[in-house]
Scaffold this active site. Structure first.
Site, PDB file in Angstrom:
ATOM      1  N   ASP A  33     -10.632  17.511  11.806  1.00  0.00           N
ATOM      2  CA  ASP A  33     -10.848  16.640  10.642  1.00  0.00           C
ATOM      3  C   ASP A  33     -10.332  17.394   9.420  1.00  0.00           C
ATOM      4  O   ASP A  33     -10.801  18.508   9.134  1.00  0.00           O
ATOM      5  CB  ASP A  33     -12.354  16.349  10.515  1.00  0.00           C
ATOM      6  CG  ASP A  33     -12.652  15.369   9.401  1.00  0.00           C
ATOM      7  OD1 ASP A  33     -11.923  15.392   8.379  1.00  0.00           O
ATOM      8  OD2 ASP A  33     -13.601  14.587   9.534  1.00  0.00           O
ATOM      9  N   ALA A  57      -4.879   9.893   6.013  1.00  0.00           N
ATOM     10  CA  ALA A  57      -5.170   9.347   4.679  1.00  0.00           C
ATOM     11  C   ALA A  57      -6.359   8.401   4.761  1.00  0.00           C
ATOM     12  O   ALA A  57      -6.696   7.883   5.826  1.00  0.00           O
ATOM     13  CB  ALA A  57      -3.957   8.587   4.144  1.00  0.00           C
ATOM     14  N   THR A  98       2.702   7.525  -1.439  1.00  0.00           N
ATOM     15  CA  THR A  98       2.762   6.062  -1.536  1.00  0.00           C
ATOM     16  C   THR A  98       3.439   5.535  -2.809  1.00  0.00           C
ATOM     17  O   THR A  98       3.415   6.191  -3.855  1.00  0.00           O
ATOM     18  CB  THR A  98       1.304   5.513  -1.485  1.00  0.00           C
ATOM     19  OG1 THR A  98       1.311   4.121  -1.754  1.00  0.00           O
ATOM     20  CG2 THR A  98       0.411   6.172  -2.530  1.00  0.00           C
ATOM     21  N   ASP A  99       3.973   4.315  -2.703  1.00  0.00           N
ATOM     22  CA  ASP A  99       4.492   3.600  -3.877  1.00  0.00           C
ATOM     23  C   ASP A  99       3.365   3.257  -4.862  1.00  0.00           C
ATOM     24  O   ASP A  99       3.627   2.959  -6.023  1.00  0.00           O
ATOM     25  CB  ASP A  99       5.216   2.315  -3.439  1.00  0.00           C
ATOM     26  CG  ASP A  99       4.350   1.408  -2.567  1.00  0.00           C
ATOM     27  OD1 ASP A  99       3.448   1.919  -1.873  1.00  0.00           O
ATOM     28  OD2 ASP A  99       4.574   0.185  -2.575  1.00  0.00           O
ATOM     29  N   TYR A 122      -7.157   4.726  -4.913  1.00  0.00           N
ATOM     30  CA  TYR A 122      -6.256   5.198  -3.848  1.00  0.00           C
ATOM     31  C   TYR A 122      -5.034   5.909  -4.456  1.00  0.00           C
ATOM     32  O   TYR A 122      -4.722   7.048  -4.092  1.00  0.00           O
ATOM     33  CB  TYR A 122      -5.816   4.008  -2.982  1.00  0.00           C
ATOM     34  CG  TYR A 122      -4.677   4.325  -2.035  1.00  0.00           C
ATOM     35  CD1 TYR A 122      -4.841   5.257  -1.010  1.00  0.00           C
ATOM     36  CD2 TYR A 122      -3.437   3.688  -2.157  1.00  0.00           C
ATOM     37  CE1 TYR A 122      -3.796   5.543  -0.132  1.00  0.00           C
ATOM     38  CE2 TYR A 122      -2.398   3.964  -1.287  1.00  0.00           C
ATOM     39  CZ  TYR A 122      -2.578   4.897  -0.276  1.00  0.00           C
ATOM     40  OH  TYR A 122      -1.540   5.178   0.581  1.00  0.00           O
ATOM     41  N   LYS A 126      -4.035   9.852  -4.200  1.00  0.00           N
ATOM     42  CA  LYS A 126      -2.792  10.276  -3.530  1.00  0.00           C
ATOM     43  C   LYS A 126      -1.920  11.075  -4.496  1.00  0.00           C
ATOM     44  O   LYS A 126      -1.297  12.063  -4.100  1.00  0.00           O
ATOM     45  CB  LYS A 126      -2.015   9.062  -3.003  1.00  0.00           C
ATOM     46  CG  LYS A 126      -2.657   8.341  -1.836  1.00  0.00           C
ATOM     47  CD  LYS A 126      -2.638   9.118  -0.532  1.00  0.00           C
ATOM     48  CE  LYS A 126      -1.281   9.178   0.129  1.00  0.00           C
ATOM     49  NZ  LYS A 126      -1.339   9.778   1.488  1.00  0.00           N
TER      50      LYS A 126
HETATM   51  N1  LIG Z   1       0.163   1.847   5.566  1.00  0.00           N
HETATM   52  C1  LIG Z   1       0.957   1.690   4.493  1.00  0.00           C
HETATM   53  O1  LIG Z   1       1.386   0.574   4.173  1.00  0.00           O
HETATM   54  C2  LIG Z   1       1.364   2.891   3.685  1.00  0.00           C
HETATM   55  C3  LIG Z   1       2.197   2.712   2.565  1.00  0.00           C
HETATM   56  C4  LIG Z   1       2.597   3.833   1.828  1.00  0.00           C
HETATM   57  C5  LIG Z   1       2.176   5.101   2.204  1.00  0.00           C
HETATM   58  N2  LIG Z   1       1.358   5.238   3.277  1.00  0.00           N
HETATM   59  C6  LIG Z   1       0.933   6.591   3.666  1.00  0.00           C
HETATM   60  O2  LIG Z   1       1.503   6.871   4.924  1.00  0.00           O
HETATM   61  C7  LIG Z   1       0.651   7.738   5.664  1.00  0.00           C
HETATM   62  C8  LIG Z   1       0.431   7.202   7.073  1.00  0.00           C
HETATM   63  O3  LIG Z   1      -0.120   5.885   6.995  1.00  0.00           O
HETATM   64  P1  LIG Z   1      -0.438   5.022   8.299  1.00  0.00           P
HETATM   65  O4  LIG Z   1      -0.318   3.599   7.904  1.00  0.00           O
HETATM   66  O5  LIG Z   1       0.345   5.530   9.468  1.00  0.00           O
HETATM   67  O6  LIG Z   1      -1.977   5.382   8.488  1.00  0.00           O
HETATM   68  P2  LIG Z   1      -2.940   5.100   9.734  1.00  0.00           P
HETATM   69  O7  LIG Z   1      -2.274   4.263  10.769  1.00  0.00           O
HETATM   70  O8  LIG Z   1      -4.243   4.638   9.174  1.00  0.00           O
HETATM   71  O9  LIG Z   1      -3.127   6.555  10.369  1.00  0.00           O
HETATM   72  C9  LIG Z   1      -3.883   7.557   9.728  1.00  0.00           C
HETATM   73  C10 LIG Z   1      -4.075   8.680  10.709  1.00  0.00           C
HETATM   74  O10 LIG Z   1      -4.841   9.709  10.069  1.00  0.00           O
HETATM   75  C11 LIG Z   1      -5.990  10.012  10.870  1.00  0.00           C
HETATM   76  N3  LIG Z   1      -7.062  10.430   9.984  1.00  0.00           N
HETATM   77  C12 LIG Z   1      -7.709   9.699   9.043  1.00  0.00           C
HETATM   78  N4  LIG Z   1      -8.615  10.464   8.405  1.00  0.00           N
HETATM   79  C13 LIG Z   1      -8.536  11.706   8.952  1.00  0.00           C
HETATM   80  C14 LIG Z   1      -9.224  12.925   8.731  1.00  0.00           C
HETATM   81  N5  LIG Z   1     -10.193  13.025   7.822  1.00  0.00           N
HETATM   82  N6  LIG Z   1      -8.871  14.003   9.473  1.00  0.00           N
HETATM   83  C15 LIG Z   1      -7.899  13.926  10.418  1.00  0.00           C
HETATM   84  N7  LIG Z   1      -7.212  12.793  10.682  1.00  0.00           N
HETATM   85  C16 LIG Z   1      -7.543  11.683   9.973  1.00  0.00           C
HETATM   86  C17 LIG Z   1      -6.296   8.734  11.623  1.00  0.00           C
HETATM   87  O11 LIG Z   1      -7.054   9.008  12.773  1.00  0.00           O
HETATM   88  P3  LIG Z   1      -8.231   7.967  13.218  1.00  0.00           P
HETATM   89  O12 LIG Z   1      -7.609   6.640  13.345  1.00  0.00           O
HETATM   90  O13 LIG Z   1      -8.722   8.542  14.501  1.00  0.00           O
HETATM   91  O14 LIG Z   1      -9.234   8.025  12.089  1.00  0.00           O
HETATM   92  C18 LIG Z   1      -4.843   8.298  11.966  1.00  0.00           C
HETATM   93  O15 LIG Z   1      -4.352   9.048  13.058  1.00  0.00           O
HETATM   94  C19 LIG Z   1      -0.612   7.902   4.807  1.00  0.00           C
HETATM   95  O16 LIG Z   1      -0.511   9.100   4.093  1.00  0.00           O
HETATM   96  C20 LIG Z   1      -0.562   6.734   3.834  1.00  0.00           C
HETATM   97  O17 LIG Z   1      -1.198   7.057   2.605  1.00  0.00           O
HETATM   98  C21 LIG Z   1       0.946   4.177   4.033  1.00  0.00           C
END
Ligand SMILES: NC(=O)c1ccc[n+]([C@@H]2O[C@H](COP(=O)([O-])OP(=O)(O)OC[C@H]3O[C@@H](n4cnc5c(N)ncnc54)[C@H](OP(=O)(O)O)[C@@H]3O)[C@@H](O)[C@H]2O)c1
Length: 288
Positions: A33, A57, A98-99, A122, A126
């Protein structure tokens, strides 16, 4: 070392890293974690990875507003810890942002050097995390992206926009906002660009999205046109969306450094979502 490997970006990135023959470790959230600073330090100091990729995140906007302490724990303080350890180990820290660090008050795409102005917890958390990456780890790659969708679906958000549209479309009528413009990005394309950036040891801040831009409404329209679903798509303003969390009206990222440093632009968002839907159709057919 990939942290957050089970997420939608993480699962595609791990596939790309494997295809590129990286020796990859990816502890699960249960195993590591990022908020447990001492455990993270012990884990990284014993395995001494050359590259640490952080995709973990806390990114549901409404939950971040309700629990800003948690948002800062995951998106900022944990990132500071990672950045300090990466700095000590002289590892290359790759961190995704992120944007939503931008306020949406301009009409031109935001460049890497544009001034951020996040509107919600958020984005602020970030952005704070970004600053720790910049200031505490000598060798870092910061990637800002937007509107992610991937086959695994966001674990934090419980799916992705494409899947949500296809699910809601079954009811025949869907309302989607017209006044938020972004560049939706396929996590396969983003993963392959991140691997290229790592391979070339790129450092600093990069904006990385699929090319072009659209509103969420236009994105949904494209999804239904490509999937052949007959849906009444209703355009609405954000004020009628039912969400109280402020979002940027315009968060298109100019991928200036990809262009100027010879990486080239990624394909258009239209092609990328078409590819996602074709793959999805093949995957569904294979299961049957
Ligand atoms: N989604 C979007 O549209 C978007 C847009 C812009 C930027 N981003 C950025 O892109 C990145 C990836 O996003 P994503 O959509 O792939 O996210 P996601 O599918 O929610 O995946 C997040 C991952 O982080 C793990 N995680 C969460 N909290 C944690 C903790 N405290 N310790 C260790 N692992 C943890 C989760 O594991 P569990 O599921 O087991 O908790 C999961 O494997 C993030 O940094 C996000 O801010 C996302």
């Amino acid at each position: 070392m990939v942290i957050g490997a089970s997420g939608q970006l993480g699962s595609d990135l791990c596939e790309e890293l494997d295809a590129a023959s990286f020796d990859r470790r990816s502890p699960s959230h249960a195993e590591l974690d990022i908020c447990e600073h001492a455990e993270v330090a012990a884990h990284l100091r014993s395995s001494r990875p050359a590259v640490i990729i952080n995709l973990a995140a806390f990114h549901q906007l409404d939950r971040c507003e309700a629990d800003p302490v948690r948002a800062f724990e995951v998106n900022c303080h944990a990132v500071r810890n990672l950045a300090e350890i990466a700095g000590d180990l002289q590892a290359h820290l790759v961190h995704v942002s992120t944007d939503y660090v931008f306020g949406g008050d301009q009409e031109e795409p935001y460049e890497e050097r544009s001034a951020p102005n996040p509107l919600q917890v958020y984005g602020v958390s970030k952005l704070a995390g970004e600053y720790f990456v910049r200031n505490r780890s000598q060798r870092h790659l910061l990637v800002r992206t937007s509107g992610l969708y991937g086959t695994r679906g966001s674990s934090g958000k419980g799916g992705n926009f494409v899947e949500t549209m296809l699910r809601l479309g079954q009811y025949g009528r869907v309302s989607v906002v017209t006044d938020q413009v972004l560049s939706p990005t396929n996590t396969r394309d983003l993963s392959s660009m991140i691997v290229r950036l790592i391979r070339t040891r790129a450092t600093g801040l990069f904006h990385v999205t699929n090319s072009g831009s659209c509103s969420w409404f236009e994105f949904a329209k494209r999804i239904f046109a490509l999937s052949g679903q007959d849906v009444e798509l209703v355009p609405i303003p954000t004020s009628e969306s039912g969400s109280a969390v402020a979002r940027p009206a315009f968060s298109v990222l100019e991928n200036r450094r990809l262009k100027s440093e010879g990486f080239g632009l990624m394909r258009s968002w239209e092609d990328a979502v078409g590819d996602y839907l074709r793959q999805r159709t093949r995957a569904v057919a294979a299961v049957r």
